[in-house]
Design a protein around this motif. Sequence first.
Motif, mmCIF file in Angstrom:
data_model
loop_
_atom_site.group_PDB
_atom_site.id
_atom_site.type_symbol
_atom_site.label_atom_id
_atom_site.label_comp_id
_atom_site.label_asym_id
_atom_site.label_seq_id
_atom_site.Cartn_x
_atom_site.Cartn_y
_atom_site.Cartn_z
ATOM 1 N N ASN A 121 -5.193 -2.494 -15.358
ATOM 2 C CA ASN A 121 -4.503 -2.396 -14.074
ATOM 3 C C ASN A 121 -5.503 -2.285 -12.924
ATOM 4 O O ASN A 121 -5.338 -2.912 -11.877
ATOM 5 C CB ASN A 121 -3.547 -1.203 -14.087
ATOM 6 C CG ASN A 121 -2.659 -1.143 -12.881
ATOM 7 O OD1 ASN A 121 -2.148 -2.158 -12.431
ATOM 8 N ND2 ASN A 121 -2.475 0.046 -12.352
ATOM 9 N N SER A 130 -2.625 -6.925 -4.825
ATOM 10 C CA SER A 130 -1.208 -6.682 -5.078
ATOM 11 C C SER A 130 -0.485 -8.006 -5.304
ATOM 12 O O SER A 130 -0.869 -9.039 -4.772
ATOM 13 C CB SER A 130 -0.585 -5.920 -3.927
ATOM 14 O OG SER A 130 -0.700 -6.667 -2.742
ATOM 15 N N ASN A 135 1.952 -5.873 -10.656
ATOM 16 C CA ASN A 135 3.226 -5.231 -11.023
ATOM 17 C C ASN A 135 3.478 -5.333 -12.518
ATOM 18 O O ASN A 135 3.953 -4.377 -13.138
ATOM 19 C CB ASN A 135 4.379 -5.855 -10.251
ATOM 20 C CG ASN A 135 4.316 -5.534 -8.777
ATOM 21 O OD1 ASN A 135 3.670 -4.584 -8.358
ATOM 22 N ND2 ASN A 135 4.989 -6.347 -7.970
#
Length: 161
Positions: A121, A130, A135
């Motif tokens: 991550n 992002s 996500n």
Amino acid sequence: MSVTTDIPATYRGPRKVFARLLSMGAREDRLLIFLISGCVLTFVAQMPKLAREAHLTGQELNMLLGGSLLGIVFIAPLLLYMLALAAHWLARAAGGQGDAYRARLALFWAFLAASPLMLLNGLVAGFIGSGAALNLVGALWLAAFLWFWVSGMIQGYWAKP
């Protein structure tokens, strides 16, 4: 087994690994090492994201790293201890037959065992930023963490010895 072999084994069967960790006996020093190791790996995972943020916004990287270090390595363990206590109380209220050590072991081991996905991550956040990929990896980390934690709680409070 060592931690480096237990982490991949947790992805194959978390309850089996947790049962073996329980059979090793109650040792608070082992729990503290699991917790601090997970927090340090989480701090390391934040480094690429913080470097990207410092580059894009012109902020001082050392200040961002210092704040992250304080929050993740020094404050987060206290919050995780409180979360483990709350999980113990909930498990006991739901009819579980375990002690607070089992709740701490379940939470701290789940946090450490899910750390490879946290590192991924951090890399995605640092190199891609992002978006959908971040996500997705974040959701994978959360799913793995919850799977390991719930499995550990079930094994620690409701499984027959």
